[in-house]
Design a protein around this motif. Structure first.
Motif, PDB file in Angstrom:
ATOM      1  N   LYS A 152      67.159  28.818  38.588  1.00 32.10           N
ATOM      2  CA  LYS A 152      66.621  29.188  37.278  1.00 32.10           C
ATOM      3  C   LYS A 152      65.098  29.161  37.336  1.00 32.10           C
ATOM      4  CE  LYS A 152      70.517  27.595  34.543  1.00 32.10           C
ATOM      5  NZ  LYS A 152      70.973  26.703  33.485  1.00 32.10           N
ATOM      6  N   VAL A 153      64.485  30.179  36.737  1.00 27.88           N
ATOM      7  CA  VAL A 153      63.029  30.275  36.714  1.00 27.88           C
ATOM      8  C   VAL A 153      62.505  29.586  35.453  1.00 27.88           C
ATOM      9  CG1 VAL A 153      61.058  31.847  36.653  1.00 27.88           C
ATOM     10  CG2 VAL A 153      63.099  32.466  37.974  1.00 27.88           C
ATOM     11  N   TYR A 154      61.633  28.606  35.651  1.00 24.93           N
ATOM     12  CA  TYR A 154      60.979  27.900  34.557  1.00 24.93           C
ATOM     13  C   TYR A 154      59.505  28.295  34.585  1.00 24.93           C
ATOM     14  CZ  TYR A 154      65.238  25.178  34.388  1.00 24.93           C
ATOM     15  OH  TYR A 154      66.551  24.789  34.274  1.00 24.93           O
ATOM     16  N   ASN A 155      59.045  28.951  33.516  1.00 25.68           N
ATOM     17  CA  ASN A 155      57.708  29.527  33.472  1.00 25.68           C
ATOM     18  C   ASN A 155      57.015  29.087  32.185  1.00 25.68           C
ATOM     19  OD1 ASN A 155      55.446  31.186  33.265  1.00 25.68           O
ATOM     20  ND2 ASN A 155      56.493  32.982  34.052  1.00 25.68           N
ATOM     21  N   THR A 156      55.905  28.390  32.313  1.00 22.95           N
ATOM     22  CA  THR A 156      55.187  27.914  31.128  1.00 22.95           C
ATOM     23  C   THR A 156      54.560  29.068  30.341  1.00 22.95           C
ATOM     24  OG1 THR A 156      53.166  27.542  32.416  1.00 22.95           O
ATOM     25  CG2 THR A 156      54.672  25.674  32.157  1.00 22.95           C
ATOM     26  N   GLU A 157      54.383  30.220  30.964  1.00 25.41           N
ATOM     27  CA  GLU A 157      53.786  31.372  30.273  1.00 25.41           C
ATOM     28  C   GLU A 157      54.790  32.088  29.366  1.00 25.41           C
ATOM     29  OE1 GLU A 157      50.484  32.268  30.367  1.00 25.41           O
ATOM     30  OE2 GLU A 157      50.250  30.392  31.483  1.00 25.41           O
ATOM     31  N   THR A 158      56.070  32.027  29.698  1.00 23.40           N
ATOM     32  CA  THR A 158      57.076  32.767  28.913  1.00 23.40           C
ATOM     33  C   THR A 158      57.936  31.864  28.031  1.00 23.40           C
ATOM     34  OG1 THR A 158      58.649  32.699  30.763  1.00 23.40           O
ATOM     35  CG2 THR A 158      57.202  34.633  30.619  1.00 23.40           C
ATOM     36  N   ALA A 159      57.887  30.568  28.264  1.00 25.30           N
ATOM     37  CA  ALA A 159      58.665  29.618  27.457  1.00 25.30           C
ATOM     38  C   ALA A 159      57.865  29.226  26.214  1.00 25.30           C
ATOM     39  CB  ALA A 159      58.998  28.378  28.283  1.00 25.30           C
ATOM     40  N   THR A 160      58.551  28.601  25.263  1.00 30.09           N
ATOM     41  CA  THR A 160      57.904  28.110  24.044  1.00 30.09           C
ATOM     42  C   THR A 160      57.488  26.665  24.237  1.00 30.09           C
ATOM     43  OG1 THR A 160      59.252  29.575  22.677  1.00 30.09           O
ATOM     44  CG2 THR A 160      58.244  27.673  21.575  1.00 30.09           C
ATOM     45  N   LYS A 161      56.205  26.401  24.008  1.00 27.97           N
ATOM     46  CA  LYS A 161      55.703  25.027  24.072  1.00 27.97           C
ATOM     47  C   LYS A 161      56.188  24.287  22.834  1.00 27.97           C
ATOM     48  CE  LYS A 161      51.425  22.400  24.061  1.00 27.97           C
ATOM     49  NZ  LYS A 161      49.950  22.501  24.069  1.00 27.97           N
ATOM     50  N   VAL A 162      56.874  23.171  23.041  1.00 32.33           N
ATOM     51  CA  VAL A 162      57.447  22.406  21.937  1.00 32.33           C
ATOM     52  C   VAL A 162      56.488  21.302  21.509  1.00 32.33           C
ATOM     53  CG1 VAL A 162      59.357  20.897  21.247  1.00 32.33           C
ATOM     54  CG2 VAL A 162      59.799  22.955  22.630  1.00 32.33           C
ATOM     55  N   GLU A 163      56.064  20.463  22.452  1.00 33.19           N
ATOM     56  CA  GLU A 163      55.207  19.326  22.112  1.00 33.19           C
ATOM     57  C   GLU A 163      54.620  18.755  23.390  1.00 33.19           C
ATOM     58  OE1 GLU A 163      53.175  17.813  19.764  1.00 33.19           O
ATOM     59  OE2 GLU A 163      54.905  18.027  18.445  1.00 33.19           O
ATOM     60  N   SER A 164      53.509  18.037  23.260  1.00 30.25           N
ATOM     61  CA  SER A 164      52.840  17.422  24.411  1.00 30.25           C
ATOM     62  C   SER A 164      52.636  15.929  24.182  1.00 30.25           C
ATOM     63  CB  SER A 164      51.472  18.060  24.641  1.00 30.25           C
ATOM     64  OG  SER A 164      51.606  19.388  25.034  1.00 30.25           O
ATOM     65  N   TYR A 165      52.508  15.218  25.301  1.00 30.50           N
ATOM     66  CA  TYR A 165      52.166  13.799  25.276  1.00 30.50           C
ATOM     67  C   TYR A 165      51.092  13.571  26.331  1.00 30.50           C
ATOM     68  CZ  TYR A 165      52.065   8.912  26.434  1.00 30.50           C
ATOM     69  OH  TYR A 165      51.616   7.644  26.697  1.00 30.50           O
ATOM     70  N   SER A 166      50.112  12.753  25.998  1.00 31.71           N
ATOM     71  CA  SER A 166      49.095  12.319  26.947  1.00 31.71           C
ATOM     72  C   SER A 166      48.760  10.868  26.644  1.00 31.71           C
ATOM     73  CB  SER A 166      47.840  13.180  26.811  1.00 31.71           C
ATOM     74  OG  SER A 166      46.797  12.647  27.607  1.00 31.71           O
ATOM     75  N   ASN A 167      48.482  10.086  27.687  1.00 32.29           N
ATOM     76  CA  ASN A 167      48.018   8.725  27.453  1.00 32.29           C
ATOM     77  C   ASN A 167      46.489   8.675  27.373  1.00 32.29           C
ATOM     78  OD1 ASN A 167      47.331   8.934  30.167  1.00 32.29           O
ATOM     79  ND2 ASN A 167      48.673   7.306  30.860  1.00 32.29           N
ATOM     80  N   PHE A 168      45.858   9.834  27.355  1.00 36.41           N
ATOM     81  CA  PHE A 168      44.427  10.013  27.122  1.00 36.41           C
ATOM     82  C   PHE A 168      43.530   9.321  28.148  1.00 36.41           C
ATOM     83  CE2 PHE A 168      46.421  10.654  22.954  1.00 36.41           C
ATOM     84  CZ  PHE A 168      46.042  11.974  22.756  1.00 36.41           C
ATOM     85  N   LEU A 169      44.059   9.116  29.344  1.00 34.36           N
ATOM     86  CA  LEU A 169      43.217   8.654  30.435  1.00 34.36           C
ATOM     87  C   LEU A 169      42.721   9.901  31.168  1.00 34.36           C
ATOM     88  CD1 LEU A 169      45.469   5.747  31.752  1.00 34.36           C
ATOM     89  CD2 LEU A 169      43.464   5.574  30.271  1.00 34.36           C
ATOM     90  N   GLY A 170      41.550   9.873  31.683  1.00 28.58           N
ATOM     91  CA  GLY A 170      41.015  11.031  32.394  1.00 28.58           C
ATOM     92  C   GLY A 170      41.855  11.388  33.602  1.00 28.58           C
TER      93      GLY A 170
END
Length: 103
Positions: free
Chosen positions: A8-26
């Motif tokens: 299966k092809v997983y492509n961030t350009e064609t998929a829908t972004k749902v949500e993000s998480y970051s711990n805000f460290l550089g």
């Protein structure tokens, strides 16, 4: 980013972004984590990730470890767990409303 996992092809350009998480460290911090949850047009879930050398996403570099990045295919349950773990309530109510009930 594009990855093929179990044919299966997983492509961030064609998929829908749902949500993000970051711990805000550089990104140079060994403990930095950045994760973005996506859903494909066919309803398959995946996580795009970046993690520093001190995280679960680290990759071997010679006899040491370095940062790692990639894509993980997720089950529907794993996608829900990601959203709940990071308190991303709006996305839960949008994509998993039938999984919830009034307290």
């Amino acid at each position: 980013m594009v990855r093929i996992i179990r044919s299966k092809v997983y492509n961030t350009e064609t998929a829908t972004k749902v949500e993000s998480y970051s711990n805000f460290l550089g990104s140079s911090d060994f403990n930095c984590i950045e994760e973005t949850l996506y859903i494909t047009k066919k309803g398959n879930w995946f996580l795009e990730y970046f993690g520093g050398a001190g995280t679960r996403y680290s990759e071997p570099v010679g006899n040491m470890t370095g940062s790692g990045e990639g894509i993980l295919a997720l089950s529907e349950n794993e996608a829900y767990d990601f959203l709940e773990k990071h308190h991303l309530t709006e996305a839960i109510l949008k994509y998993f409303r039938s999984w919830t009930e009034e307290a």
